[in-house]
Write an enzyme that holds these catalytic residues in place. Structure first.
Site, PDB file in Angstrom:
ATOM      1  N   CYS A   1      -6.717  15.734   6.281  1.00 29.58           N
ATOM      2  CA  CYS A   1      -7.197  15.591   7.648  1.00 29.58           C
ATOM      3  C   CYS A   1      -6.211  16.195   8.634  1.00 29.58           C
ATOM      4  O   CYS A   1      -5.009  16.082   8.463  1.00 29.58           O
ATOM      5  CB  CYS A   1      -7.401  14.128   7.975  1.00 29.58           C
ATOM      6  SG  CYS A   1      -8.136  13.896   9.603  1.00 29.58           S
TER       7      CYS A   1
ATOM      8  N   CYS B   1     -15.313  21.740  35.735  1.00 28.75           N
ATOM      9  CA  CYS B   1     -14.845  20.984  34.565  1.00 28.75           C
ATOM     10  C   CYS B   1     -15.916  20.958  33.487  1.00 28.75           C
ATOM     11  O   CYS B   1     -17.108  20.904  33.786  1.00 28.75           O
ATOM     12  CB  CYS B   1     -14.521  19.541  34.945  1.00 28.75           C
ATOM     13  SG  CYS B   1     -13.346  19.404  36.311  1.00 28.75           S
ATOM     14  N   SER B   2     -15.474  20.959  32.225  1.00 24.14           N
ATOM     15  CA  SER B   2     -16.423  20.850  31.124  1.00 24.14           C
ATOM     16  C   SER B   2     -16.921  19.409  31.037  1.00 24.14           C
ATOM     17  O   SER B   2     -16.249  18.484  31.472  1.00 24.14           O
ATOM     18  CB  SER B   2     -15.756  21.274  29.814  1.00 24.14           C
ATOM     19  OG  SER B   2     -14.556  20.551  29.619  1.00 24.14           O
TER      20      SER B   2
ATOM     21  N   HIS C   1     -18.666  20.456  25.497  1.00 23.95           N
ATOM     22  CA  HIS C   1     -17.265  20.331  25.081  1.00 23.95           C
ATOM     23  C   HIS C   1     -17.054  19.120  24.181  1.00 23.95           C
ATOM     24  O   HIS C   1     -16.472  18.120  24.608  1.00 23.95           O
ATOM     25  CB  HIS C   1     -16.380  20.231  26.335  1.00 23.95           C
ATOM     26  CG  HIS C   1     -14.906  20.136  26.039  1.00 23.95           C
ATOM     27  ND1 HIS C   1     -13.969  20.004  27.017  1.00 23.95           N
ATOM     28  CD2 HIS C   1     -14.215  20.133  24.870  1.00 23.95           C
ATOM     29  CE1 HIS C   1     -12.754  19.923  26.474  1.00 23.95           C
ATOM     30  NE2 HIS C   1     -12.883  19.997  25.166  1.00 23.95           N
TER      31      HIS C   1
END
Ligand SMILES: [Zn+2]
Lengths: 154, 387
Positions: free
Chosen positions: B79, B201-202, B327
């Site tokens: 991971c 902004c996303s 996003h």
């Protein structure tokens, strides 16, 4: 089969995670000086000729131990970056709108982040000269600097 | 380096709230799409790298909750905590090690399940920075101020990035926020933290992406068409914002230079056909373009104004709509890679860049672009042609 909204349970949860952050030996000395002497201290790397604040025990540029080279910084400095925060969050120290800024203290090479008060939002600008205002009551945290305000002659 | 290719990609639709999907459901969908795309079964996957973040997932050891859906049972599974491009970097090194012929890389997150600002506030230093209320948006707003001041880029030019990318998203069926916007719409949207408006902004998003990387020996064994990895690099900057020159991105410049050099590219501004960059905020697309040498320093705003980065421009940037149009944290960078793969295969549908041969994808991890991972991909494996 696509589940309908009614099939979709939301289980409310919360991660409540108390944590005791050790400030580090260097960070502890910084916080003690701030609390007991109202002094902001940095650490100099002699090799790189840089004064770092927040202080740290090693220099990542030349990879050496700098933990003993303390220097006293002024409580005055210059704004090198800022924003006016206009939305509210529970972790904010004051009610928006408020000014968050990067402030290069006189005597330091790396700016620290803090808040600026006592100036109309529209007059805020890069390059502003500011001075630290210390908290009346200590909390033994970085908030022993309550905020920065414009210098009178700035 | 030895040759390796991306031989399959799979993406879920990016949505504000995938109420009907768990993390594992999203991973299952993306992994099966990637396997189908590559013409493989899960038995052809030699090892697995999952990418996730414990805070965003609301659990520790979050990677383990998607092991089943990524076919990791009884396989070597590892991971990565960070952007999906970093997971892919690790996956690539495993494929190149010779021990594994193929690596499946996944990246997921569901922003809808948490409160993003609380999580990004917790990314700041607990001794010096958290208490003053820093979070991703406010920190990036300070960076935007510094970048605008240094380069003379204007808020109107930032708004044009939003107009372009939301417009591009109208052709991308997987995008969350296709929109017809004007510069005025962006400038009149709520000011969150100067100079960033809401539409600078996303959004908060849910989504997952999976890709399959193969070494040269395995790359052409399946029916999927390989896209070749010609250059990859990543580079980190200092943790404290004050320790960096916030108005520049030297770590991205270094990552890009070394990835382009590895790919044999001398002038990326003219040799790259399409770019998918990490536009978490409008100003970032411009700042990253300059740092990567895809445009002269300080000129990205005016180049955008003259149309250079539009779908029909000199160098189309984020034809998919970018992060501004969706996003999912962690997955966002891996999606950039997958979008470039689609472009180079000619499979990008309504937002296809004609005859795209070489593309670049970028992933970011950390606050205000602390670390960057750059991927240069090629439609053809030139070494093979020459040999
Ligand atoms: Zn040093």
């Amino acid at each position: 089969m696509q589940p309908t909204k009614e099939d979709c349970f939301i289980v409310e949860g919360k991660l409540a995670l108390p944590y005791q952050y050790f400030a580090g030996r260097t960070g502890s000395r910084f916080l003690i000086a701030l609390r007991d002497e109202k002094k902001i201290r940095g650490i100099r790397c002699e090799k790189c000729n840089k004064v770092f604040v927040p202080p740290r025990s090693t220099c990542e540029r030349c990879f050496s131990d700098i933990s003993q080279s303390w220097v006293d910084l002024e409580d005055t400095g210059t704004v090198t970056g800022f924003t006016v925060v206009r939305y509210e969050e529970p972790y904010q120290p004051t009610k928006p709108p408020y000014i968050l800024a990067l402030i290069k203290l006189d005597g330091a090479d790396t700016p620290i982040a803090h808040i600026i008060k006592d100036i109309p939002l529209t007059e805020m600008k890069l390059g502003l000269k500011v001075k630290a205002v210390f908290a009346e009551k200590t909390t033994s945290t970085i908030m022993d600097i309550d905020h920065f305000r414009p210098q009178e002659d700035g | 380096m030895d040759q390796a290719a991306i031989i399959g990609v799979g993406m879920t639709k990016i949505e504000a709230n995938k109420a009907g999907d768990t993390f594992a459901d999203m991973v299952w969908e993306a992994v099966n799409k990637a396997l189908d795309d590559a013409g493989m079964t899960i038995n052809d996957v030699d090892n697995v790298v999952t990418t996730s973040n414990d805070f965003w997932d609301g659990r520790t050891i979050s990677c383990m909750a998607v092991g089943d859906a990524s076919g990791a049972r009884h396989k070597n599974a590892s991971c990565v905590e960070g952007d999906g491009t970093f997971g892919a970097f690790y996956g690539l090194t495993r494929a190149l090690s010779g021990d594994y012929g193929t690596t499946l890389v996944t990246a997921h997150s569901k922003g809808s399940e948490s409160i993003s600002s609380l999580i990004t506030n917790a990314a700041f230093d607990p001794i010096y920075e958290r208490a003053i209320g820093m979070d991703m948006i406010t920190a990036c707003a300070m960076q935007a101020t510094a970048y605008l001041d240094r380069t003379g880029t204007t808020p109107d030019q930032l708004a044009m990035v939003s107009v372009k990318n939301h417009g591009n998203a109208k052709q991308n069926p997987l995008a969350q926020l296709p929109m017809d916007l004007t510069v005025d719409d962006v400038l009149k949207s709520e000011m969150l933290s100067d100079p960033l408006h809401k539409l600078d902004c996303s959004p908060v998003s849910d989504g997952c992406c999976a890709i399959i990387i193969a070494n040269q020996a395995r790359a052409s064994k399946y029916s999927g068409r390989p896209v070749w990895i010609k250059g990859v690099s990543f580079c980190s900057d200092s943790y404290f914002l004050g320790d960096r020159d916030l108005a520049r991105a030297p770590s991205l410049a270094q990552a890009a230079q070394s990835a382009f050099a590895m790919a044999g590219i001398k002038d990326p501004a003219t040799e790259i056909d399409v770019a998918e960059l990490y536009d978490a905020f409008t100003y970032q697309e411009l700042m990253w373009l300059e740092a990567m040498g895809l445009c002269e320093d300080g000129k990205a705003g005016s180049r955008l104004e003259s149309g250079d980065f539009h779908r029909n421009g000199r160098l189309p940037v984020n034809p998919s709509g970018g992060l501004l149009s969706g996003h999912p944290v962690i997955a966002a960078g891996l999606i950039r890679i997958a979008e470039i793969v689609k472009q180079l295969r000619g499979e990008a549908g309504g937002y296809q860049i004609p005859d795209a041969r070489r593309g670049v994808a970028q992933g970011v991890n950390g606050l205000c672009g602390q670390s960057h991972c750059v991927w240069v991909l090629d439609r053809d494996n030139q070494e093979k042609e020459i040999g």
